[in-house]
Design a protein around this motif. Structure first.
Motif, PDB file in Angstrom:
ATOM      1  N   ILE A   1      35.125  38.411  38.428  1.00 51.50           N
ATOM      2  CA  ILE A   1      36.457  38.850  38.842  1.00 51.50           C
ATOM      3  C   ILE A   1      37.425  38.343  37.784  1.00 51.50           C
ATOM      4  O   ILE A   1      37.811  37.172  37.766  1.00 51.50           O
ATOM      5  N   GLU A   2      37.811  39.236  36.879  1.00 56.40           N
ATOM      6  CA  GLU A   2      38.589  38.858  35.680  1.00 56.40           C
ATOM      7  C   GLU A   2      39.431  40.048  35.251  1.00 56.40           C
ATOM      8  O   GLU A   2      38.900  41.152  35.069  1.00 56.40           O
ATOM      9  N   ASP A   3      40.747  39.839  35.094  1.00 54.52           N
ATOM     10  CA  ASP A   3      41.628  40.950  34.767  1.00 54.52           C
ATOM     11  C   ASP A   3      41.714  41.236  33.268  1.00 54.52           C
ATOM     12  O   ASP A   3      42.179  42.308  32.872  1.00 54.52           O
TER      13      ASP A   3
ATOM     14  N   ASP B   1      40.704  42.882  39.483  1.00 57.76           N
ATOM     15  CA  ASP B   1      41.797  42.199  40.183  1.00 57.76           C
ATOM     16  C   ASP B   1      41.241  41.550  41.451  1.00 57.76           C
ATOM     17  O   ASP B   1      40.092  41.777  41.839  1.00 57.76           O
ATOM     18  N   GLY B   2      42.088  40.756  42.088  1.00 60.42           N
ATOM     19  CA  GLY B   2      41.632  39.987  43.240  1.00 60.42           C
ATOM     20  C   GLY B   2      41.256  40.838  44.438  1.00 60.42           C
ATOM     21  O   GLY B   2      40.270  40.558  45.123  1.00 60.42           O
TER      22      GLY B   2
ATOM     23  N   GLY C   1      38.024  42.480  43.695  1.00 55.94           N
ATOM     24  CA  GLY C   1      37.000  41.434  43.663  1.00 55.94           C
ATOM     25  C   GLY C   1      36.563  41.023  45.050  1.00 55.94           C
ATOM     26  O   GLY C   1      35.362  40.870  45.324  1.00 55.94           O
TER      27      GLY C   1
ATOM     28  N   ASP D   1      38.346  34.316  37.993  1.00 64.91           N
ATOM     29  CA  ASP D   1      39.490  33.890  37.193  1.00 64.91           C
ATOM     30  C   ASP D   1      40.584  33.362  38.116  1.00 64.91           C
ATOM     31  O   ASP D   1      40.828  33.917  39.195  1.00 64.91           O
TER      32      ASP D   1
ATOM     33  N   LEU E   1      45.045  36.023  38.546  1.00 63.72           N
ATOM     34  CA  LEU E   1      44.753  37.440  38.747  1.00 63.72           C
ATOM     35  C   LEU E   1      45.996  38.149  39.271  1.00 63.72           C
ATOM     36  O   LEU E   1      46.801  37.552  39.989  1.00 63.72           O
TER      37      LEU E   1
ATOM     38  N   SER F   1      45.711  36.144  43.861  1.00 59.98           N
ATOM     39  CA  SER F   1      45.299  35.135  42.884  1.00 59.98           C
ATOM     40  C   SER F   1      43.858  34.688  43.116  1.00 59.98           C
ATOM     41  O   SER F   1      43.289  34.894  44.194  1.00 59.98           O
ATOM     42  N   GLY F   2      43.300  34.045  42.094  1.00 59.62           N
ATOM     43  CA  GLY F   2      41.954  33.518  42.228  1.00 59.62           C
ATOM     44  C   GLY F   2      41.827  32.506  43.352  1.00 59.62           C
ATOM     45  O   GLY F   2      40.815  32.472  44.068  1.00 59.62           O
TER      46      GLY F   2
END
Length: 229
Positions: free
Chosen positions: A9-11, A35-36, A39, A54, A57, A61-62
């Motif tokens: 999970i990484e933008d 994105d979160g 994800g 991550d 995001l 957010s992560g």
């Protein structure tokens, strides 16, 4: 043997693709979410064996993703962060992440971390007596489950492994570095202080009064030991 499924999970597309290509070469199955929200959706649908998450995001957010996942799953989570501040790393661990790695990072190191987390979540090293009880706690080592007064507890793989190490040798004092080596492996040396956060999380789950622990005792200036209960 089925390949272990990793969800990234990484933008940042470049970073996500770089990790994906490396892990594919390392014989993992790999999924990506940018994105979160996506994800979290893929985590629920695909049931990955491990999540690389991550911290920063868009949208969700992560930390928020980690919090939501931990409400329903103990899937291993490794957090990626560009922030070097200790508070950000520790907050992720407090929410149930198993480890963190700071950008920029070595892909070989990330792969080593993934394998270490998967090893301990798979419980490879088992004692001959696979069910042991001390006080109100019972550990089923082969089933990777901890019970308190007969009720199952939801521990992350890291928490389970740390508790197992201490549980097997009540009264023995372990330094933070010894716990890292015994429970998490050599790839984690240099991250001694993260042990304190995992111990704090464990106490909240297994102790009647975490501020006055019965089981996991602090040996000031040294580390921790498992009390006789």
């Amino acid at each position: 043997m089925d390949k272990k499924k990793i969800l990234i999970i990484e933008d940042e597309e470049k970073i996500a693709t770089m990790i994906q290509q490396y892990l594919l070469k390392e014989q993992f199955a790999v999924l990506i979410a940018a994105d979160g929200v996506m994800g979290l959706k893929k985590a629920r649908q695909e049931k990955p064996d491990l999540i690389i998450l991550d911290l920063m995001l868009p949208g969700l957010s992560g930390l928020d993703v980690c919090r939501e996942i931990r409400k329903e799953s103990q899937v291993p989570i490794i957090m990626l962060t560009a922030k070097a501040e200790e508070i950000d790393k520790l907050l992720g661990l407090e929410l149930g992440a198993d480890d963190y790695i700071t950008k920029p990072f070595s892909l070989a190191e990330l792969a080593a971390r993934i394998r270490a987390v998967l090893r301990r979540s798979g419980g490879q090293e088992q004692p001959k007596n696979t069910v042991q009880t001390r006080g109100d706690l019972t550990i089923d080592f082969s089933g990777l489950q901890v019970y308190k007064k007969g009720q199952p507890l939801n521990l992350t793989p890291t928490e389970f492994n740390l508790l197992s190490v201490l549980f097997r040798h009540p009264g023995r004092v372990y330094s933070r570095l010894q716990l890292l080596d015994a429970a998490l492996g050599e790839a984690y040396q240099g991250y001694e202080r993260s042990i304190d956060t995992h111990i704090s999380n464990l106490r909240r789950k297994i102790e009647d009064d975490p501020a006055n622990p019965r089981y996991i005792l602090t040996v000031y200036g040294v580390g921790y030991k498992f009390g006789e209960g």
